[in-house]
Design an enzyme around this catalytic site. Structure first.
Site, PDB file in Angstrom:
ATOM      1  N   HIS A 256      50.638  15.045  88.992  1.00  0.00           N
ATOM      2  CA  HIS A 256      50.575  16.431  89.463  1.00  0.00           C
ATOM      3  C   HIS A 256      49.298  16.525  90.283  1.00  0.00           C
ATOM      4  O   HIS A 256      48.265  16.057  89.837  1.00  0.00           O
ATOM      5  CB  HIS A 256      50.418  17.430  88.312  1.00  0.00           C
ATOM      6  CG  HIS A 256      51.408  17.278  87.191  1.00  0.00           C
ATOM      7  ND1 HIS A 256      52.213  18.309  86.776  1.00  0.00           N
ATOM      8  CD2 HIS A 256      51.706  16.233  86.380  1.00  0.00           C
ATOM      9  CE1 HIS A 256      52.954  17.914  85.757  1.00  0.00           C
ATOM     10  NE2 HIS A 256      52.673  16.660  85.494  1.00  0.00           N
TER      11      HIS A 256
ATOM     12  N   CYS B  50      56.041  22.367  88.114  1.00  0.00           N
ATOM     13  CA  CYS B  50      56.561  21.020  87.827  1.00  0.00           C
ATOM     14  C   CYS B  50      58.005  21.001  87.335  1.00  0.00           C
ATOM     15  O   CYS B  50      58.785  20.169  87.800  1.00  0.00           O
ATOM     16  CB  CYS B  50      55.645  20.223  86.903  1.00  0.00           C
ATOM     17  SG  CYS B  50      54.567  21.152  85.857  1.00  0.00           S
TER      18      CYS B  50
ATOM     19  N   LYS C 135      43.224  14.544  83.515  1.00  0.00           N
ATOM     20  CA  LYS C 135      43.133  14.996  84.901  1.00  0.00           C
ATOM     21  C   LYS C 135      41.751  14.754  85.493  1.00  0.00           C
ATOM     22  O   LYS C 135      40.777  14.564  84.771  1.00  0.00           O
ATOM     23  CB  LYS C 135      43.483  16.472  84.995  1.00  0.00           C
ATOM     24  CG  LYS C 135      42.698  17.361  84.047  1.00  0.00           C
ATOM     25  CD  LYS C 135      43.165  18.798  84.186  1.00  0.00           C
ATOM     26  CE  LYS C 135      42.274  19.744  83.408  1.00  0.00           C
ATOM     27  NZ  LYS C 135      42.386  21.124  83.847  1.00  0.00           N
TER      28      LYS C 135
END
Length: 693
Positions: A553, A373, A507
């Site tokens: 992400h 990232c 996530k």
RNA sequence: GCCACCCUAGCUCAGUGGUAGAGCAAUGCUUUCGUAAAGCAUAGGUCGUGGGUUCGAGUCCCAUGGGUGGCUCCA
């Protein structure tokens, strides 16, 4: 006058409260004999439990109605066997402190603290097992004794085991009104253990068992507390079931990706290169490349842009992102340049001091990248962005390095260097929901195409009690809600798990099991409000002001290494044609057909297929066997007859026979179609349909 | 990192202090064959590595590397 409702809906009334065992006996002598326990209003209990009130009762036996071992019955047998094992161990290893011994999905364990240097080894298993067999042969009843909390705690304090006192305290904190002990036999004279139960009626009801292994564990799973020894075993109602289970475990080992990876020459991990560093050999590289091509095709459709970034970056980059301070222990040590190193050496800087200076930033260096990232973020930040440009989706098969603990590394599933099919999406807040759904659709596409339906979805949320998480709680709330909503849109059940978030955001993970039952995270999608703040990212909004983008992400495969590892097991090494390292093997019957066989091979190769020829000196039978063991999708056997007709005789993996002859052109078209459609069109199925049988 | 077990030929494995073995694979020769193992022969190992004990170590002890199963960890 309790009324007992049985699973078939029938009711029985009693003048005085019966035990579950009495009800079983009233139903039938056979059931009474087979009964191991009872389920009272859905709660698993001892058979001796007295039914004081109206209730729903199911008698638990070793077998379900379908004839398979019953999960509750196994639970009772295994938990009881853990007690028997503990008794045997205490007998043979005096001074052992018992900690905790639960039943598991496939067996049981008991955690114990042995006096220093007095722990058993695997050589002691036989002696322990024969001691256990004696206890079982004695067929002593499991006898429950309840004590009020005060009296129970007093007894435990007198006995002085901190482990058992802690167990009791937790039972008390969990709202338990009494403490219970189970004696195998007569209270006061036989062995007993603080235990919530339930158990089978007597030790003789444990049919077949085996001590399987030793491991170390930590008290309460906390590595700062006592190191314990964990003894694992398993138990079944019958010897046949135990043996079937052990055989099944052996069978599963044959499709272990480490075994198949060696057999099929898919990858190699070399001591000289380093632990957890995967060498993709030519055949495995094909599988990985095909998967990468597959996802790349899809990324173009979804408007991603491909980037490439280096394997290292300045340490300060990872101080800014937070990766270096948060995961210092699980990264490869920083790389320091020669001049800096000489300077530090001249100053007489110690290793400890060097670590301090690296941490504080007064010495800089480079880090093997632990995540992609930060590099992608710097690409995004390298030019200004209008709200009209967003989302910006930057994708890279990015290789990252993590210093995993040595004991944790193994095969392809846990490694120190791996390639993520990574991408970072820089989006406006109003785009988060749609983009999340787009990311999830990629994961679904992958799992669907590969026929992997056995996965679970986990929404990882922050643990409010932990200080591991960075950023503004209100942003976390937004991000967590976005994840929850996206997960709902999947239309499959998911679990929400506190403490499973990344340090910068929540996530959605896709988790699968390997052949020996371990869970691995594959695909992941993460919402991140924090890294854009840490890197001060912005875009120009319609209002001509600066706004903060949100990052997503995502890695639908997760890591190529782990995914391929799981995939090898999923297909048991027999990849579908589009992934198969070798798609077609040409087998000339004898040298007399060599020229035509070469022609067939050339035709396959010019059609873009991965084809080989085996013109070895062996008989066809032997070469067919070799090809079957290599799990090659199609064999094209050619002899004089085929040469004359310009045909090939087809044999497909998984079918036991010659499927018959097909004109060469038709075969080429069929295989090519199956390849380019990634299995949507299958030559084999067409071919099988053509056969009358 | 912790605990247990394991490491012998390319692979799978046997070898319980006394001269390193088998099957498969490899190589050569014979066979030229129609759908899951043709025959014969040859070659291949300082037994993971380093120490130690012993007249003698693949075998026993210590250290170390790697693997396997758990524990812990997992951005």
């Amino acid at each position: 006058m309790p009324t007992i409702t049985l699973p078939d809906g029938s009711c029985r009334s009693y003048d005085s409260p019966p035990t579950a065992a009495q009800v079983a006996a009233d139903i039938g002598a056979g059931l009474a004999k087979a009964a191991l326990g009872a389920k009272i209003n859905g709660t698993l209990c001892d058979l001796s439990t007295r039914l004081e009130h109206d209730c729903a009762l199911a008698i638990v036996t070793a077998k379900s109605r379908d004839g398979q071992p019953d999960a509750d019955g196994l639970m009772l047998i295994r938990h009881s066997c853990a007690h028997v094992m503990a008794e045997a161990i205490e007998r043979l290893f005096p001074g052992t402190a018992l900690v905790y011994g639960p039943a598991l999905e496939s067996g049981f364990y008991y955690d114990m603290a042995f006096p220093a240097g007095r722990a058993p080894s695997t050589d002691d298993f036989a002696a322990l097992e024969s001691e256990m067999a004696k206890i079982i042969a004695e067929n002593r009843p499991f006898t429950r004794t309840d004590l009020p909390l005060d009296a129970g705690m007093e007894k435990l304090n007198r006995e002085g085991s901190k482990f058992k006192i802690d167990n009791a305290q937790r039972a008390r904190d969990g709202g338990s009104a009494t403490l219970s002990w189970y004696t195998t036999g007569t209270p006061g004279s036989n062995w007993e253990d603080l235990c919530r139960g339930p158990h089978v009626p007597s030790t003789g009801r444990i049919g077949a068992f085996k001590i399987t292994m030793l491991a170390s564990s930590y008290w309460k799973g906390d590595e700062s507390l006592d190191r314990l020894t964990r003894v694992y075993g398993t138990a079944f109602a019958t010897k046949a079931e135990l043996e079937a289970h052990l055989a099944q475990v052996e069978e599963a080992k044959k499709r272990d990706h480490r075994v198949l990876g060696k057999q099929l020459r898919l990858f190699h991990i070399d001591e000289m290169v380093g632990q957890g560093l995967v060498l993709w050999t030519p055949r495995g590289a094909v599988v990985r490349q095909e998967l990468q091509n597959f996802i790349s095709d899809e990324l173009r459709v979804q408007g991603y842009q491909q980037v490439f970034t280096p394997h290292i970056g300045k340490l300060d980059l990872y101080r800014t992102s937070g990766h270096f301070p948060y995961y210092k222990e699980s990264q490869f040590a920083p790389i320091i340049d020669h001049d800096e190193m000489s300077k530090l050496a001249a100053e007489g800087c110690s290793c400890g001091e060097l670590a301090n200076r690296l941490g504080s930033g007064s010495v800089d260096g480079y880090l093997l990248k632990p995540m992609n990232c930060p590099h992608h973020i710097r690409i995004f930040a390298s030019e200004p962005h209008s709200y009209r440009d967003l989302p910006v989706r930057l994708a890279e098969f990015g290789t990252v390095y993590r210093w995993e603990q040595s004991g944790e590394i193994g095969g392809l599933t846990r490694v120190r260097g791996f390639t993520q099919d990574d991408a970072h999406l820089f989006v406006r807040e109003d785009q988060v929901a749609d983009e999340l759904i787009g990311c999830l659709s990629l994961v679904k596409l992958i799992f669907g195409t590969l026929g992997m339906n056995d996965y679970r979805v986990r929404v990882g949320l922050r643990d409010p009690a932990s200080d591991k998480y960075v950023g503004d709680p209100s942003n976390w709330d937004k991000a967590e809600e976005a994840c929850r909503n996206a997960a709902r849109s999947l239309g499959v059940p998911f679990s929400e798990e506190r403490g499973e978030a990344a340090f910068y955001g929540p996530k959605i993970d896709f988790v699968v099991r390997d052949v020996i039952g371990r869970s691995w995270q594959l695909g992941t999608v993460q919402v991140d409000y924090n890294l854009p703040v840490r890197f001060d990212l912005s875009y120009i909004g319609a209002d001509n002001k600066q706004h903060r983008p949100v990052m997503i992400h995502r890695a639908p495969f997760g890591s190529m290494e782990r995914f391929v590892g799981v995939l090898i097991e999923h297909f048991a090494g027999a990849f579908p044609l589009w992934l198969a390292p070798e798609q077609v093997r040409v087998l000339p019957i004898s040298e007399k057909s060599a020229a035509y066989a070469d022609e067939v091979l050339a035709a396959l190769r010019s059609a873009g297929l991965r084809a080989t020829i085996d013109s070895g000196n062996e008989r066809v039978q032997a070469r067919i066997r070799d090809a079957s063991e290599a799990k090659i999708p199609y064999l094209a056997v050619v002899g004089p007859r085929d040469a004359e007709q310009r045909a090939v005789s087809i044999r497909a993996f998984g079918t036991d026979a010659n499927l018959g002859e097909l004109p060469l052109g038709e075969f080429l078209a069929g295989v090519t179609g199956e390849y380019t459609s990634r299995g949507h069109e299958s030559l084999k199925s067409k071919f099988v349909r053509r056969q009358p049988s």
